[in-house]
Scaffold this motif. Structure first.
Motif, short mmCIF file in Angstrom:
data_model
loop_
_atom_site.label_atom_id
_atom_site.label_comp_id
_atom_site.label_asym_id
_atom_site.label_seq_id
_atom_site.Cartn_x
_atom_site.Cartn_y
_atom_site.Cartn_z
N ASN A 67 0.84 -1.19 0.00
CA ASN A 67 0.00 0.00 0.00
C ASN A 67 0.88 1.24 0.00
N THR A 68 0.88 1.99 -1.10
CA THR A 68 1.76 3.15 -1.22
C THR A 68 1.26 4.34 -0.42
N ALA A 69 0.01 4.29 0.06
CA ALA A 69 -0.53 5.41 0.83
C ALA A 69 -0.22 5.30 2.31
N ASP A 70 0.28 4.16 2.76
CA ASP A 70 0.58 3.97 4.18
C ASP A 70 1.96 4.54 4.46
N ARG A 71 2.00 5.80 4.85
CA ARG A 71 3.25 6.53 5.02
C ARG A 71 3.93 6.21 6.35
N SER A 72 3.27 5.44 7.23
CA SER A 72 3.87 5.12 8.52
C SER A 72 4.81 3.93 8.44
N LEU A 73 4.85 3.29 7.28
CA LEU A 73 5.64 2.07 7.14
C LEU A 73 7.05 2.36 6.66
N ALA A 74 7.95 1.42 6.96
CA ALA A 74 9.35 1.58 6.58
C ALA A 74 9.51 1.52 5.06
N VAL A 75 10.46 2.26 4.56
CA VAL A 75 10.77 2.22 3.13
C VAL A 75 11.51 0.93 2.81
N VAL A 76 11.14 0.30 1.71
CA VAL A 76 11.79 -0.94 1.30
C VAL A 76 13.20 -0.62 0.81
N ASP A 77 14.19 -1.39 1.29
CA ASP A 77 15.57 -1.05 0.93
C ASP A 77 15.88 -1.43 -0.52
N PHE A 78 16.97 -0.85 -1.01
CA PHE A 78 17.32 -1.01 -2.43
C PHE A 78 17.68 -2.46 -2.78
N ALA A 79 18.27 -3.17 -1.85
CA ALA A 79 18.65 -4.56 -2.12
C ALA A 79 17.42 -5.42 -2.41
N LEU A 80 16.35 -5.18 -1.63
CA LEU A 80 15.12 -5.93 -1.87
C LEU A 80 14.46 -5.48 -3.18
N ARG A 81 14.52 -4.19 -3.44
CA ARG A 81 13.92 -3.69 -4.67
C ARG A 81 14.56 -4.33 -5.90
N ARG A 82 15.85 -4.58 -5.83
CA ARG A 82 16.54 -5.18 -6.97
C ARG A 82 16.09 -6.61 -7.20
N ARG A 83 15.69 -7.29 -6.16
CA ARG A 83 15.32 -8.70 -6.27
C ARG A 83 13.87 -8.92 -6.72
N PHE A 84 13.06 -7.89 -6.59
CA PHE A 84 11.66 -7.98 -7.01
C PHE A 84 11.41 -7.05 -8.21
N ALA A 85 10.44 -7.43 -9.03
CA ALA A 85 9.91 -6.51 -10.03
C ALA A 85 8.75 -5.77 -9.38
N TRP A 86 8.57 -4.50 -9.78
CA TRP A 86 7.56 -3.66 -9.13
C TRP A 86 6.53 -3.21 -10.15
N TYR A 87 5.30 -3.57 -9.90
CA TYR A 87 4.21 -3.24 -10.82
C TYR A 87 3.22 -2.32 -10.09
N THR A 88 3.01 -1.13 -10.65
CA THR A 88 2.12 -0.17 -10.02
C THR A 88 0.70 -0.31 -10.57
N ILE A 89 -0.24 -0.50 -9.66
CA ILE A 89 -1.66 -0.56 -10.02
C ILE A 89 -2.29 0.77 -9.64
N GLN A 90 -2.76 1.50 -10.64
CA GLN A 90 -3.32 2.82 -10.43
C GLN A 90 -4.84 2.77 -10.40
N PRO A 91 -5.46 3.75 -9.77
CA PRO A 91 -6.94 3.80 -9.80
C PRO A 91 -7.43 3.88 -11.24
N GLN A 92 -8.45 3.11 -11.56
CA GLN A 92 -9.01 3.16 -12.91
C GLN A 92 -10.50 2.89 -12.85
N ALA A 93 -11.23 3.56 -13.73
CA ALA A 93 -12.68 3.41 -13.77
C ALA A 93 -13.05 1.98 -14.15
N LEU A 94 -14.13 1.49 -13.56
CA LEU A 94 -14.61 0.14 -13.86
C LEU A 94 -15.58 0.20 -15.03
#
Length: 473
Positions: free
Chosen positions: A349-376
């Motif tokens: 959840n990108t809106a939860d600002r109270s959570l720790a930032v994911v470190d760069f090492a983990l980011r390199r190991r995962f692919a990141w797919y952003t799901i944006q709000p879209q009309a149904l």
């Protein structure tokens, strides 16, 4: 050709709501410098400026400007800024939505500055050095700091060129609030539609393709965008065995992978093994080699990932083919690579600002797919889309909130936009309650944290009109 295009943009301006030759006030002043000497690359141009700036001399603020030629070579259509800088438009230039609007109008051949308030930086050399713009070198170099958006037009008489010009005029009309009735607003929307119309994305299919390639994927986005549902759908479509867990602040290595726990069913103190969901999924993948296994980790960033993953962090390298380093998952279970039929889909959840930032090492190991709000999609009627079930999607409310975010939110703040899930309800009363008790408090909290400040009045107007509540007590 130049006279034809000049008449064309004047006609468009009127169509889009501009007042011309008005007794009270005109919507723009015409700048026209297309004499023979100017056309020999001494700065020929024509276009619109604010009416108080007059028809000649240095000027302030945004303009619509076209750099023509008197031969078959390329033209430039641009959003310009007067060389006198900003007088009234600085705040307008700072709105991210202005840049987003014009960025949609350019192709890979065009140029769009990252900051429209910047009148100190020149156009990039990659753009100004283009071979097809050499004949406009002097014109470009003269105004290089004052052209935040440029699009190359190879044949000004073509239909595609006229569509681009019409879109620029429509975008400029929108900036200046020229449209004042439905017909004018419709005309602007029609001119912009080929450039700003959002593509329909099959999110689940894209996630499956990415997962097949990268194996370990994080689905990130605002709340209500269907991240968990998408993860489950993707696993279901590939007919995988699904293991599901949700991280929280107290999730530990012994919960997720392996540990021991007291056996409370005995009178004496005994301990028993606890094979976490990760170990269970790995065992299943190893013993069912012809079956895909998907581990879904919901809210992956809610836990301390360094503590939870421990030594298995090493294994999340999607291109490991051979390794002589074995990692013990549990007693009797050691592996040097994750099974080829094992996949991980996580949500964040990108809106939860109270959570720790994911470190760069983990980011390199995962692919990141952003799901944006879209009309149904569904059957549309009076601002409401009827879905296949008994629910309805209130797209008029979704559109209003989306427009505010798109115009005022920074790139970071866009990740806070409530997703489409917030706008699903069975009745108008239920939707009003969702706005009152879910969306209204959410936006109010954002504003209290200093976010989306420039959109405060827009949000306040929306809530006052919709549920008769003000953001200001």
């Amino acid at each position: 050709m130049i006279e034809e295009i000049k008449q064309y943009i004047n006609g468009l301006a009127t169509k889009f709501g501009a007042k011309v030759d008005s007794e009270n006030s005109n919507s723009y002043a015409i700048r026209n410098n297309v004499g023979e000497e100017a056309l020999r690359d001494n700065g020929a141009y024509f276009g619109f400026v604010e009416p108080e700036e007059g028809t000649s001399g240095q000027y302030h603020d945004f303009s619509l400007v076209i750099f023509p030629t008197n031969n078959e070579k390329a033209w430039l259509v641009c959003l310009g800024i007067g060389s006198s800088g900003f007088k009234n438009d600085y705040e307008l230039a700072s709105y991210p939505g202005v840049r987003r609007l014009f960025k949609n109008l350019i192709t890979e051949n065009g140029y769009c500055k990252s900051d429209f308030t910047d009148i100190e930086s020149s156009l990039s050399k990659a753009f100004t050095g283009r071979e097809d713009l050499r004949h406009l070198k002097n014109s470009i170099s003269r105004y290089t700091k004052f052209l935040p958006v440029c699009e190359i037009i190879q044949d000004a008489s073509s239909e595609s060129a006229k569509k681009t010009i019409a879109a620029f005029v429509a975008a400029y009309a929108q900036l200046r609030n020229w449209p004042n009735n439905n017909d004018q607003r419709k005309a602007v929307n029609i001119a912009l539609a080929p450039f700003v119309q959002k593509k329909v994305i099959n999110t689940t299919s894209e996630v499956i393709n990415l997962m097949t390639d990268r194996k370990f994927v994080v689905l990130q986005g605002p709340p209500g965008t269907g991240k968990t549902r998408t993860a489950k759908e993707a696993a279901q479509k590939i007919k995988a065995k699904v293991f599901f867990t949700q991280f929280h602040a107290e999730t530990s290595y012994s919960d997720f992978i392996y540990g021991i726990r007291p056996d409370t069913s005995k009178e004496t103190l005994l301990y028993k093994e606890n094979h976490g969901i990760f170990s269970q999924a790995i065992k299943h993948a190893l013993t069912h080699v012809n079956e895909d296994v998907v581990l879904i980790i919901d809210e992956i960033n809610r836990a301390n990932l360094a503590n939870v993953l421990g030594p298995i962090f090493y294994l999340f390298e999607h291109k490991i083919e051979h390794s002589d380093i074995e990692i013990e998952i549990a007693p009797g279970l050691s592996i040097n690579r994750l099974p080829s039929n094992f996949f991980v889909l996580a949500t964040m959840n990108t809106a939860d600002r109270s959570l720790a930032v994911v470190d760069f090492a983990l980011r390199r190991r995962f692919a990141w797919y952003t799901i944006q709000p879209q009309a149904l999609e569904g059957k549309y009627a009076k601002g409401v889309t009827k879905l296949a079930n008994e629910n309805s999607f209130f797209n008029s409310d979704f559109d209003e909130i989306s427009k505010i975010f798109n115009w005022y939110a920074s790139s970071e703040e866009l990740s806070l936009q409530p997703g489409q899930g917030y706008f699903i309800a069975q009745t108008e009363e239920e939707m009003s309650n969702r706005i009152k008790y879910e969306i209204f408090p959410l936006i109010k909290e954002y504003l209290q944290e200093g976010l989306l400040r420039s959109a405060k009045e827009e949000f306040n107007t929306y809530f006052m009109n919709r549920i008769n509540l003000s953001l200001v007590d």
